[in-house]
Design an enzyme around this catalytic site. Structure first.
Site, PDB file in Angstrom:
ATOM      1  N   HIS A  12       0.827  -1.203   0.000  1.00 52.90           N
ATOM      2  CA  HIS A  12       0.000   0.000   0.000  1.00 52.90           C
ATOM      3  C   HIS A  12       0.867   1.263   0.000  1.00 52.90           C
ATOM      4  CE1 HIS A  12      -3.232   2.547   2.197  1.00 52.90           C
ATOM      5  NE2 HIS A  12      -3.624   2.392   0.953  1.00 52.90           N
ATOM      6  N   HIS A  54      -2.082  11.066  -1.977  1.00 53.09           N
ATOM      7  CA  HIS A  54      -3.385  10.562  -1.579  1.00 53.09           C
ATOM      8  C   HIS A  54      -4.379  11.682  -1.305  1.00 53.09           C
ATOM      9  CE1 HIS A  54      -6.442   9.221   1.329  1.00 53.09           C
ATOM     10  NE2 HIS A  54      -6.411   8.095   0.652  1.00 53.09           N
TER      11      HIS A  54
END
Length: 244
Positions: A12, A54
């Site tokens: 991730h 993000h």
């Protein structure tokens, strides 16, 4: 069901929380733990450069502030994207998708690109990310997997580069999610790991799609997903799970 050329374990944002997320330092660290596939977040600068981040805003993961997508790349490229994490990574810059593509292709790594648009530019972001991915992975044996929570972004990606595989991200099983995944010709559904049960796995597999999960950081959760027969596990814990 079509052939699936991706490994089960996916790191991730590069190396989870062990390095500053979405930086090249994180992907190098993830690779050092044996991971061959990474997830990253991609959005557009104000002048159309695809870069990795993000959040919509710069504040959490850089020394900048404000909306990242409202800044040109020459400004974004000067920011420190590592010092917030630890002194060891101070000075680490933001990465572009092109930077990461070079690294992945040189090291035979695969990629899940989450299209993370600045609010209001969902479809154009999907279009630009898909075109850039097509260019950067031209001739690759295994293309990147393009995913997004935003159907509009996946629609843009499908229009711009229909040959690239797509996956719908879901945090809840909202009304119509399954039909949208099929309409967008997705090869995968990427769900909050708690959403998967035997019936939902069977539903997705029955439609010829794969079942991926995020963000799996506990052994009990990983074992449950393996027992259900899911196809991919996205984790922060590159130090805990040895990828197969």
């Amino acid at each position: 069901m079509q052939a699936w050329n991706y490994p089960r374990w996916i790191a991730h944002r590069g190396a989870g929380k062990l390095a500053p997320e979405n930086t090249l330092a994180a992907f190098r660290l993830g690779a050092s733990h044996g991971y061959r596939m990474f997830e990253c977040d991609a959005k557009l600068s104000s002048d159309g450069v695809v870069f990795l981040m993000h959040d919509a805003t710069l504040d959490r993961t850089t020394n900048g502030s404000g909306v990242g997508g409202e800044r040109p790349w020459h400004e974004l490229s000067q920011l420190d994207a590592g010092d917030w994490h630890s002194r060891a990574y101070a000075g680490e810059p933001l990465a572009t998708l092109e930077n990461l593509a070079r690294y992945c292709r040189a090291n035979a790594c695969l990629l899940n690109i989450e299209i993370k648009p600045t609010p209001g530019v969902e479809q154009p972001t999907g279009e630009v990310v898909a075109r850039e991915a097509r260019r950067l992975w031209a001739g690759a044996d295994v293309p990147p997997l393009l995913t997004s929570f935003r159907p509009e972004a996946l629609q843009g990606a499908m229009q711009a580069a229909p040959e690239l595989p797509r996956g719908l991200l879901v945090d809840t099983l909202w009304d119509g999610w399954f039909d949208i995944a099929r309409q967008l010709q997705c090869v995968a559904v990427v769900a909050n790991h708690a959403l998967w049960d035997a019936a939902t796995v069977a539903q997705v597999h029955g439609a010829g799609m794969r079942c991926l999960s995020y963000t799996v950081n506990d052994d009990w959760a990983a074992q449950r997903l393996l027992a259900l027969g899911t196809d991919g596990i996205i984790t922060d814990r590159v130090d805990l799970f040895a990828p197969d």
